[in-house]
Structure formats: structure tokens, C-alpha cells
Design an enzyme around this catalytic site. Structure first.
Site, PDB file in Angstrom:
ATOM      1  N   TYR A 196      -2.552   0.373  10.668  1.00  0.00           N
ATOM      2  CA  TYR A 196      -2.466   0.004   9.258  1.00  0.00           C
ATOM      3  C   TYR A 196      -1.146   0.466   8.644  1.00  0.00           C
ATOM      4  O   TYR A 196      -0.468  -0.303   7.954  1.00  0.00           O
ATOM      5  CB  TYR A 196      -3.638   0.610   8.489  1.00  0.00           C
TER       6      TYR A 196
ATOM      7  N   SER B 123       0.890  -1.164   0.000  1.00  0.00           N
ATOM      8  CA  SER B 123       0.000   0.000   0.000  1.00  0.00           C
ATOM      9  C   SER B 123       0.919   1.202   0.000  1.00  0.00           C
ATOM     10  O   SER B 123       2.077   1.111   0.434  1.00  0.00           O
ATOM     11  CB  SER B 123      -0.871   0.020   1.268  1.00  0.00           C
TER      12      SER B 123
END
Length: 260
Positions: free
Chosen positions: A156, A143
Site C-alpha cells: 500500500y 494518502s
């Protein structure tokens, strides 16, 4: 000849979103695919769409035994395993550390890291012998949160940074037999869900009010990605013919975030 003709892949978290886009692209490129996912209804939908080209395995990526069962089922169905794609992930709804109650922190950390980091380790460990036997490849979903702050909350972003380290270490450990790389998508129009209970406002990512416009306006290309926008990179990195000297690397597919 199709790029992945005669290859066999296993994709964790492959029943929806980016994972499903990768599965469908692999099938178009000639591969047979096994999909490990926790969502039974979405697995059924995928199997109905591709009854001959794939098998589905209902299981939890945080459980090593489920990963091992998926590998065994893949080899039983298709005779081998050439490619492992780790994609399953949970989000944290952008929650900063200050808003995580101390009594909630350990539980939320364990849940997210077990899916986003341990899930990848379980998959690679279960597939390792088959991948080595077939001079295979590993592709993990990172990501832009694996490189920059602000694309998620404390859990995250930290977990995705850990995935970058995982790719580098696995590339070192598994060479010269297996190449290990990653794809780093930016904001993507998917329903990625957050850890249960992390916020009373949490909802699927693309249900957040203004998410699509905000994501598009944050990058030079001025649009939010679809899951399919990333899938070609998973093909290139899985192919020993197209990327034979590439390992320990991450390809960015984020609309130009690095150019901001």
C-alpha cells in the site's frame, strides 16, 4: 453560483467512503456526476438517494473497457465530462514484506497495484480526450502513505508513493489543457478493504480494534477524519476558478501528520 455549477464529473470508487463523500459534495456544488464502482448494492443505494443528479456504472477500474464505457455513458447522459476523480483503492492490512510468502507476493502485488495505480491510469486515459476538450481537471486520492511509512504495509505504501509520481507526470503530460492534482487524506473512518488472502486477520479498516483511537492519537488535531472532512479539497482542485494555477500538487488533509 455554486462552485461546480454546470460541471460534469466522473468518480471511480465513488459508491462508499471518501468517494461517496466527494460525490455528494459535488452534487451540492451543482455538478452532475457519474460513479464507476464494483459494488452493485452500494451503487443502487447511491442512485436511490440521487436519482436525478447522477448515473451509476457497475464496473472494475482495472479494466480499461469499463472505464471507457463509464466515460461514454457520462457523455451520453450529460453531454460532456469536465472532471475525473480517481478514488478506488485496496488496502494491505499493514502487512510487511517479511510476512508476504514469496509465492503470494506477485499475486498480491498485481491485485493491489492494478486497483490503486493502474485503475487511476485507466480512468485518466479513458477520460483524457473529453477533459482536454473541456479544459478539465483530474483529482486523484493519495494518502499520507504516499509520503510517510507506517500508514500501511509494503504494498500500500509503495503504491501510494507511485500515485504521487503519477500526479506529477500527468500534470506535466496533460498541461496546459488539463490540471492534475491530488488530495492526501490521513486515517479516515471508512471500510476500505484489503487484498483478498493477504492476511488471515484482515478486516475492513475501521473494524480494526482500536483503529479510531490510535488514528486520533497519532496526529496533532487528535481526531480521526470522516470522509466528509476531505471533500472540500476535491471541489477546490476541480474548479478552474478556485485553483487556476495549481497542477502537479497534493493537498494534505491528515490531521497535521507533517507537523509531528
Amino acid at each position: 453560483m455554486k462552485t461546480l455549477e454546470a460541471k460534469v464529473a466522473m468518480v471511480s470508487g465513488g459508491a462508499d467512503g471518501i468517494g461517496r463523500a466527494v460525490v455528494e459534495r459535488y452534487i451540492r456544488e451543482g455538478a452532475k456526476v457519474a460513479v464507476l464502482d464494483i459494488n452493485e448494492s452500494k451503487l443502487e443505494s447511491l442512485k436511490a438517494a440521487y436519482p436525478e443528479e447522477l448515473i451509476t456504472v457497475h464496473g472494475d477500474v482495472t479494466c480499461y473497457e469499463d472505464n471507457a464505457r463509464a466515460v461514454a455513458d457520462t457523455v451520453a447522459a450529460f453531454g460532456k465530462l469536465d472532471i475525473f476523480v480517481g478514488n478506488a483503492a485496496l488496502f494491505d492490512y499493514f502487512v510487511p514484506l517479511r510476512k508476504l510468502a514469496p509465492e503470494q507476493l506477485e499475486q498480491s502485488f498485481d491485485k493491489l497495484f492494478h486497483v490503486n495505480v493502474l485503475g487511476y491510469m485507466n480512468g485518466v486515459r479513458a477520460a483524457m480526450a473529453e477533459l482536454k476538450r473541456n479544459q478539465g481537471a483530474v483529482v486523484l486520492t493519495v494518502s499520507n502513505s504516499g509520503f510517510y511509512p507506517g500508514g500501511g504495509g509494503i504494498l500500500y505504501v509503495t503504491a501510494k508513493h507511485a500515485v504521487v509520481g503519477l500526479i506529477k507526470q500527468l500534470a506535466y503530460e496533460m498541461a496546459p489543457d488539463v490540471r492534475v492534482n491530488g488530495v492526501s487524506p490521513g486515517a479516515t473512518d471508512t471500510e476500505m478493504k484489503s487484498v483478498d488472502g493477504i492476511s488471515d486477520r484482515a478486516q475492513p479498516l475501521n473494524h480494526i480494534n482500536g483503529f479510531r483511537d490510535n488514528a486520533a492519537n497519532a496526529v496533532p488535531l487528535k481526531r480521526i477524519a470522516s470522509p466528509e472532512d476531505h471533500a472540500a479539497f476535491y471541489v477546490v482542485l476541480a474548479s478552474n476558478e478556485q485553483s487556476p494555477m495549481t497542477t502537479g500538487c497534493v493537498i494534505h488533509s491528515d490531521g497535521g501528520w507533517v507537523a509531528r
